[in-house]
Motif scaffolding. Sequence first.
Motif, PDB file in Angstrom:
ATOM      1  N   ILE A  57      75.528  43.705  50.124  1.00 20.53           N
ATOM      2  CA  ILE A  57      74.060  44.295  49.976  1.00 20.53           C
ATOM      3  C   ILE A  57      73.143  43.718  49.334  1.00 20.53           C
ATOM      4  CG2 ILE A  57      72.927  46.462  49.465  1.00 20.53           C
ATOM      5  CD1 ILE A  57      75.340  48.139  50.088  1.00 20.53           C
ATOM      6  N   ALA A  58      73.823  43.046  48.204  1.00 21.82           N
ATOM      7  CA  ALA A  58      72.655  42.453  47.413  1.00 21.82           C
ATOM      8  C   ALA A  58      71.971  40.942  47.903  1.00 21.82           C
ATOM      9  CB  ALA A  58      73.362  41.773  45.936  1.00 21.82           C
ATOM     10  N   GLY A  59      72.974  40.599  48.686  1.00 19.83           N
ATOM     11  CA  GLY A  59      72.808  39.260  49.634  1.00 19.83           C
ATOM     12  C   GLY A  59      71.751  39.579  50.604  1.00 19.83           C
ATOM     13  N   MET A  60      71.918  40.725  51.192  1.00 21.91           N
ATOM     14  CA  MET A  60      70.916  41.338  52.382  1.00 21.91           C
ATOM     15  C   MET A  60      69.530  41.775  51.734  1.00 21.91           C
ATOM     16  SD  MET A  60      73.333  43.986  54.387  1.00 21.91           S
ATOM     17  CE  MET A  60      74.565  43.589  55.386  1.00 21.91           C
ATOM     18  N   VAL A  61      69.621  42.108  50.328  1.00 26.51           N
ATOM     19  CA  VAL A  61      68.251  42.498  49.866  1.00 26.51           C
ATOM     20  C   VAL A  61      67.575  41.390  49.185  1.00 26.51           C
ATOM     21  CG1 VAL A  61      67.004  43.882  47.972  1.00 26.51           C
ATOM     22  CG2 VAL A  61      69.092  44.873  49.344  1.00 26.51           C
ATOM     23  N   LEU A  62      68.289  40.310  49.171  1.00 26.44           N
ATOM     24  CA  LEU A  62      67.781  39.040  48.628  1.00 26.44           C
ATOM     25  C   LEU A  62      67.165  38.199  49.805  1.00 26.44           C
ATOM     26  CD1 LEU A  62      70.437  37.778  45.995  1.00 26.44           C
ATOM     27  CD2 LEU A  62      67.902  38.430  45.664  1.00 26.44           C
ATOM     28  N   SER A  63      67.554  38.304  51.155  1.00 25.47           N
ATOM     29  CA  SER A  63      67.172  37.662  52.179  1.00 25.47           C
ATOM     30  C   SER A  63      65.567  37.612  52.403  1.00 25.47           C
ATOM     31  CB  SER A  63      68.029  37.996  53.453  1.00 25.47           C
ATOM     32  OG  SER A  63      67.555  39.423  53.727  1.00 25.47           O
ATOM     33  N   PRO A  64      64.861  38.543  52.349  1.00 25.59           N
ATOM     34  CA  PRO A  64      63.344  38.503  52.476  1.00 25.59           C
ATOM     35  C   PRO A  64      62.790  37.632  51.697  1.00 25.59           C
ATOM     36  CG  PRO A  64      64.017  40.707  52.897  1.00 25.59           C
ATOM     37  CD  PRO A  64      65.271  39.948  52.196  1.00 25.59           C
ATOM     38  N   GLY A  65      63.203  37.636  50.230  1.00 29.99           N
ATOM     39  CA  GLY A  65      62.645  36.737  49.155  1.00 29.99           C
ATOM     40  C   GLY A  65      63.051  35.254  49.531  1.00 29.99           C
ATOM     41  N   VAL A  66      64.421  35.035  50.133  1.00 31.52           N
ATOM     42  CA  VAL A  66      64.404  33.572  50.607  1.00 31.52           C
ATOM     43  C   VAL A  66      63.618  33.062  51.693  1.00 31.52           C
ATOM     44  CG1 VAL A  66      66.222  32.211  51.543  1.00 31.52           C
ATOM     45  CG2 VAL A  66      66.749  33.900  49.910  1.00 31.52           C
ATOM     46  N   ILE A  67      63.524  33.999  52.747  1.00 32.70           N
ATOM     47  CA  ILE A  67      62.471  33.751  53.809  1.00 32.70           C
ATOM     48  C   ILE A  67      61.018  33.415  53.128  1.00 32.70           C
ATOM     49  CG2 ILE A  67      61.282  34.672  55.596  1.00 32.70           C
ATOM     50  CD1 ILE A  67      64.192  35.692  56.479  1.00 32.70           C
ATOM     51  N   TRP A  68      60.595  34.309  52.126  1.00 34.84           N
ATOM     52  CA  TRP A  68      59.293  34.277  51.454  1.00 34.84           C
ATOM     53  C   TRP A  68      59.299  32.893  50.906  1.00 34.84           C
ATOM     54  CZ3 TRP A  68      58.084  33.994  46.379  1.00 34.84           C
ATOM     55  CH2 TRP A  68      56.700  34.123  45.981  1.00 34.84           C
ATOM     56  N   GLY A  69      60.549  32.475  50.231  1.00 35.95           N
ATOM     57  CA  GLY A  69      60.600  31.265  49.568  1.00 35.95           C
ATOM     58  C   GLY A  69      60.170  29.935  50.472  1.00 35.95           C
ATOM     59  N   VAL A  70      60.883  30.020  51.662  1.00 36.64           N
ATOM     60  CA  VAL A  70      60.950  29.163  52.524  1.00 36.64           C
ATOM     61  C   VAL A  70      59.455  28.862  53.293  1.00 36.64           C
ATOM     62  CG1 VAL A  70      62.074  27.963  54.513  1.00 36.64           C
ATOM     63  CG2 VAL A  70      63.456  29.061  52.694  1.00 36.64           C
ATOM     64  N   THR A  71      59.255  30.173  53.887  1.00 33.46           N
ATOM     65  CA  THR A  71      58.182  29.895  54.745  1.00 33.46           C
ATOM     66  C   THR A  71      56.761  30.416  54.185  1.00 33.46           C
ATOM     67  OG1 THR A  71      58.264  32.370  55.601  1.00 33.46           O
ATOM     68  CG2 THR A  71      59.468  30.810  56.705  1.00 33.46           C
ATOM     69  N   GLY A  72      56.773  30.976  53.093  1.00 37.31           N
ATOM     70  CA  GLY A  72      55.622  31.625  52.416  1.00 37.31           C
ATOM     71  C   GLY A  72      55.182  32.763  52.589  1.00 37.31           C
TER      72      GLY A  72
ATOM     73  N   LEU B  11      73.474  37.477  52.713  1.00 35.35           N
ATOM     74  CA  LEU B  11      72.153  36.583  52.799  1.00 35.35           C
ATOM     75  C   LEU B  11      71.925  36.265  54.279  1.00 35.35           C
ATOM     76  CD1 LEU B  11      70.059  35.716  50.902  1.00 35.35           C
ATOM     77  CD2 LEU B  11      71.436  33.820  50.311  1.00 35.35           C
ATOM     78  N   ILE B  12      73.175  35.684  54.812  1.00 36.12           N
ATOM     79  CA  ILE B  12      73.247  35.183  56.213  1.00 36.12           C
ATOM     80  C   ILE B  12      72.643  36.394  57.210  1.00 36.12           C
ATOM     81  CG2 ILE B  12      74.189  33.814  58.112  1.00 36.12           C
ATOM     82  CD1 ILE B  12      75.896  32.750  55.949  1.00 36.12           C
ATOM     83  N   PHE B  13      73.370  37.492  57.099  1.00 28.89           N
ATOM     84  CA  PHE B  13      73.083  38.613  57.799  1.00 28.89           C
ATOM     85  C   PHE B  13      71.615  38.859  57.614  1.00 28.89           C
ATOM     86  CE2 PHE B  13      72.858  43.305  58.362  1.00 28.89           C
ATOM     87  CZ  PHE B  13      73.332  43.395  59.620  1.00 28.89           C
ATOM     88  N   GLY B  14      71.105  38.860  56.508  1.00 28.49           N
ATOM     89  CA  GLY B  14      69.810  39.393  56.407  1.00 28.49           C
ATOM     90  C   GLY B  14      68.757  38.490  57.005  1.00 28.49           C
ATOM     91  N   VAL B  15      68.945  37.127  56.627  1.00 29.30           N
ATOM     92  CA  VAL B  15      68.101  36.358  57.434  1.00 29.30           C
ATOM     93  C   VAL B  15      68.184  36.348  58.832  1.00 29.30           C
ATOM     94  CG1 VAL B  15      67.693  33.637  57.800  1.00 29.30           C
ATOM     95  CG2 VAL B  15      68.305  34.556  55.330  1.00 29.30           C
ATOM     96  N   GLY B  16      69.283  36.676  59.568  1.00 28.23           N
ATOM     97  CA  GLY B  16      69.506  36.941  60.843  1.00 28.23           C
ATOM     98  C   GLY B  16      68.672  37.882  61.366  1.00 28.23           C
ATOM     99  N   ILE B  17      68.704  38.974  60.546  1.00 28.94           N
ATOM    100  CA  ILE B  17      67.925  40.317  60.949  1.00 28.94           C
ATOM    101  C   ILE B  17      66.538  40.030  60.601  1.00 28.94           C
ATOM    102  CG2 ILE B  17      67.451  42.655  59.813  1.00 28.94           C
ATOM    103  CD1 ILE B  17      69.837  42.731  61.153  1.00 28.94           C
ATOM    104  N   ALA B  18      65.966  39.351  59.869  1.00 37.20           N
ATOM    105  CA  ALA B  18      64.518  39.264  59.691  1.00 37.20           C
ATOM    106  C   ALA B  18      64.403  38.391  60.950  1.00 37.20           C
ATOM    107  CB  ALA B  18      64.310  38.642  58.254  1.00 37.20           C
TER     108      ALA B  18
END
Lengths: 144, 143
Positions: A57-72, B11-18
């Motif tokens: 779940i922590a990895g999931m929640v971090l994912s928008p932040g990672v996308i923000w970091g990469v794409t702005g 993290l990979i799951f979440g990036v995929g969802i986004a």
Amino acid sequence: METNFTPFASLAGGAAIGLSAVLLMVGLGRIMGATGLLSGVLFAESRDELMWRLAVIAGMVLSPGVIWGVTGAMPSIEVPVSPRMIAIGGVIVGIGARMGSGCTSGHGVCGLSRLSIRSMVAVPTFILTAGLTVFVIRHVLGGS
Amino acid sequence: MKLVFALVTGLIFGVGIAVSGMMNPAKVLNFFDLAGSWDPSLAFVMAGAVFVASIGFRLASKRPSPVFSNRFQLPTAAQIDVKLVAGSAIFGIGWGIAGFCPGAALPALGTFRWEVGLFAAAVFTGLWLHRAAVSFRREHLTA
């Protein structure tokens, strides 16, 4: 509210979702299902069962932040329904997902890929009722 | 190591969802709106996910055990019962009302949008209500 048809991004995102499910299976031997993760955290039976779920779940929640970091930019979220509908829908989702032992990720991605008979019943069932619900709300009741 | 690996899968799951658009309720609801502003994108999300997972699970099943655990824990139930069908039907109704599903909402929490927090709190309430109802019935209505 119109949205753009995004076949390539959706296919690529879907492939990443599938990959994550495979990795969790190869690594921990578990099904990537959001309902299972949430139930497992809410009603944890042991520390070990709690910890791996919290890590996913922590990895999931971090994912928008990672996308923000990469794409702005944060991934876009447009909510065409009222707060009341979100709350009502959420409670119904929680009850249904637990009663039916899974949701879009568990039954939809993992179950169908494992050729689970139960998932082959569950997925068309929830897609049908979701479609009927949207039809009734938007075209019978005239909401947005 | 196990927990770091678990975090990376999330993290990979979440990036995929986004990336796929599943995180956007407007897009999800439009997938179901065949009579209105239909957006078929989500069919491509499912197709991509099931394609990769079908092959991956087949390869994974050749291993005697997972890397960080001693056994694979797969659902063993094979029965089509009322609970499965009714639960799935109820889930679909909620999904059609809110536009979020749990798998989309978890990564979406990371955007700090209050709507996602509201949905997540409501899902927790639903999960808890179901569990409370089941244990109440077990205690009071079974002989």
